[in-house]
Design a protein around this motif. Structure first.
Motif, short mmCIF file in Angstrom:
data_model
loop_
_atom_site.label_atom_id
_atom_site.label_comp_id
_atom_site.label_asym_id
_atom_site.label_seq_id
_atom_site.Cartn_x
_atom_site.Cartn_y
_atom_site.Cartn_z
N LYS A 1 -1.96 10.88 -4.07
CA LYS A 1 -3.13 10.19 -3.52
C LYS A 1 -3.71 10.90 -2.30
O LYS A 1 -4.84 10.65 -1.91
CB LYS A 1 -2.74 8.76 -3.12
CG LYS A 1 -2.53 7.81 -4.29
CD LYS A 1 -2.38 6.39 -3.75
CE LYS A 1 -1.91 5.42 -4.82
NZ LYS A 1 -1.46 4.16 -4.20
N CYS B 1 -7.35 14.86 4.08
CA CYS B 1 -8.46 14.68 5.02
C CYS B 1 -8.01 14.84 6.48
O CYS B 1 -8.81 15.19 7.34
CB CYS B 1 -9.11 13.31 4.83
SG CYS B 1 -8.11 11.92 5.44
N LYS C 1 -1.95 18.93 2.24
CA LYS C 1 -1.33 17.62 2.14
C LYS C 1 -0.71 17.21 3.47
O LYS C 1 -0.21 18.07 4.21
CB LYS C 1 -0.20 17.63 1.07
CG LYS C 1 -0.64 18.01 -0.32
CD LYS C 1 -1.39 16.87 -1.01
CE LYS C 1 -1.81 17.30 -2.42
NZ LYS C 1 -2.75 16.34 -3.02
N ASP D 1 -5.60 13.34 -0.09
CA ASP D 1 -6.62 14.36 -0.33
C ASP D 1 -6.74 15.34 0.84
O ASP D 1 -7.67 16.13 0.91
CB ASP D 1 -7.98 13.72 -0.66
CG ASP D 1 -8.55 12.93 0.52
OD1 ASP D 1 -7.90 12.91 1.59
OD2 ASP D 1 -9.63 12.34 0.37
N THR E 1 -7.33 6.84 1.62
CA THR E 1 -7.02 6.80 0.18
C THR E 1 -5.78 5.95 -0.11
O THR E 1 -5.35 5.88 -1.26
CB THR E 1 -6.78 8.22 -0.37
OG1 THR E 1 -5.64 8.77 0.30
CG2 THR E 1 -7.98 9.12 -0.13
#
Lengths: 120, 275
Positions: free
Chosen positions: B66, B70, B88, B68, B108
């Motif tokens: 899950k 960010c 990650k 992404d 997320t």
């Protein structure tokens, strides 16, 4: 291939900084061309904790494949492993000498941390 | 009544004073060993332990599928416990201070918290003393969480004595911050005085009532007494430098029987600070 050498100054003739996480500078060299850039590590040098981890992240962002340094602690070593970066410990002398030894194949990849955390 | 025994400098006699107070008290008394990095009261009390509880802290676990990359969690983390590696989030749980922010901020929903064992609390009794001690696992840096777990066992009524960690860092603050009175144990040496000043500044900042006990009182010079007089800090007790006290301590025995009048001195001290 790019390699990063921990350095106590911003030139190739500066001594290798024996610390990884709290190194003063990084010299990043493109081995094929010899072109290099220098990177100030002050922010991680002054971190209250987790300097090695964040420094590993920094070199990872720079696209480095090999890190040459004096010593590397367990958390930094794990972070480098996750990032797929080889660590070479035990470097001494100037940054230039460390790079030359690497190019001649006189160094070998570390397979584990060589010091406890917070050794210096 | 929570009575904290702290010092600044290590090795001044916190444990000695805490034990003497616990063993001199007339009513029911509870002794909490808050020095979770080096607990030692049990060596003297030799309690019957009847309860063992693990102390855990919530730490983040990243679902890589899950995540992404960010970096919101990493930017939020003040403990440098999260790094962004190969796109990650990677957690270094030993550095986590369990604020829970990363799990909340993750856009997320890739982070959930899992419990991680960092130490334990034991409860027991030794004659008239109810005893609670905590221990931080080797290699763990977050002592205050175990200290708070120990302190949850403070008695709601009656006397609770807390043997605190040395220094003036988070562990000491966590131990003394809600004490009704803090006894600062020091020795009459330059080191004792230096660290006493740090400890005094800390307990003043915390707004605690406090006073001083000087241990090995005739071993050094008069500067600690002078400092306390200048600062209007009560010196409650001066314990003499006595080889027999050191010998009893080194055998893991109570030092009360060694010096005539010591038990009465501690009773008097308890009466003064619990008044």
């Amino acid at each position: 291939m790019k390699i990063a050498v921990t350095s106590s100054g911003a030139t190739l003739d500066a001594p290798v900084d024996p610390r990884f996480g709290r190194a003063a500078w990084f010299v990043v060299v493109e081995v094929a061309t010899g072109a290099f850039t220098v990177h100030d590590n002050t922010q991680n040098l002054n971190a209250a904790q987790g300097a090695g981890i964040q420094t590993a992240e920094t070199v990872s962002r720079l696209g480095v494949e090999v890190v040459i340094t004096g010593h590397c602690g367990p958390k930094a070593f794990r972070a480098l492993q996750v990032a797929g970066i080889q660590a070479v410990t035990g470097a001494t002398g100037t940054v230039r000498e460390a790079i030359e030894r690497f190019q001649k194949g006189e160094v070998k990849q570390a397979t584990s941390a060589d010091v406890e955390g917070h050794w210096a | 009544m929570k009575l904290a025994i702290a010092s600044g400098k290590g090795g001044t006699g916190k444990t000695t004073v805490a034990l003497c107070l616990a063993l001199s008290a007339d009513g029911p008394v509870r002794l909490l060993d808050c020095d979770v990095e080096e607990p030692n009261c049990h060596l003297f009390l030799k309690p019957q332990i009847r309860q063992y509880d693990a102390v855990t802290l919530p730490v983040p676990m990243v679902d890589a599928a899950k995540c992404d990359g960010c970096g919101e969690c990493r930017r939020l983390c003040q403990s440098n416990a999260i790094a962004l590696l190969k796109g990650k989030a990677v957690v270094f749980p030993e550095l986590c201070h369990s604020c829970g922010g990363c799990a909340k901020i993750c856009p997320t929903g890739a982070i959930h918290e899992v419990e991680r064992e960092i130490g334990f609390v034991e409860q027991g009794a030794s004659n008239s003393v109810e005893f609670v001690t905590g221990s931080l696992n080797v290699g763990q840096p977050v002592a205050p969480a175990v200290i708070r777990a120990v302190k949850r066992h403070a008695a709601s009524t009656g006397l609770t004595i807390l043997d605190c960690p040395p220094g003036t860092s988070c562990a000491m603050v966590a131990s003394v911050r809600d004490a009704d009175h803090v006894l600062l144990v020091t020795e009459p040496t330059p080191f004792g005085l230096h660290d006493l000043k740090l400890a005094v500044a800390t307990v003043r900042e915390l707004g605690r009532s406090f006073s001083v006990v000087i241990n090995r009182a005739d071993a050094g010079d008069g500067r600690v007494v002078e400092y306390c007089r200048t600062e209007s800090i009560p010196v409650r007790l001066q314990i003499p430098e006595d080889r027999r006290i050191a010998e009893a301590y080194s055998r893991g025995e109570s030092v009360l029987p060694v010096t005539p009048g010591l038990r009465e001195d501690f009773r008097q001290l308890l009466a003064e600070v619990t008044r």
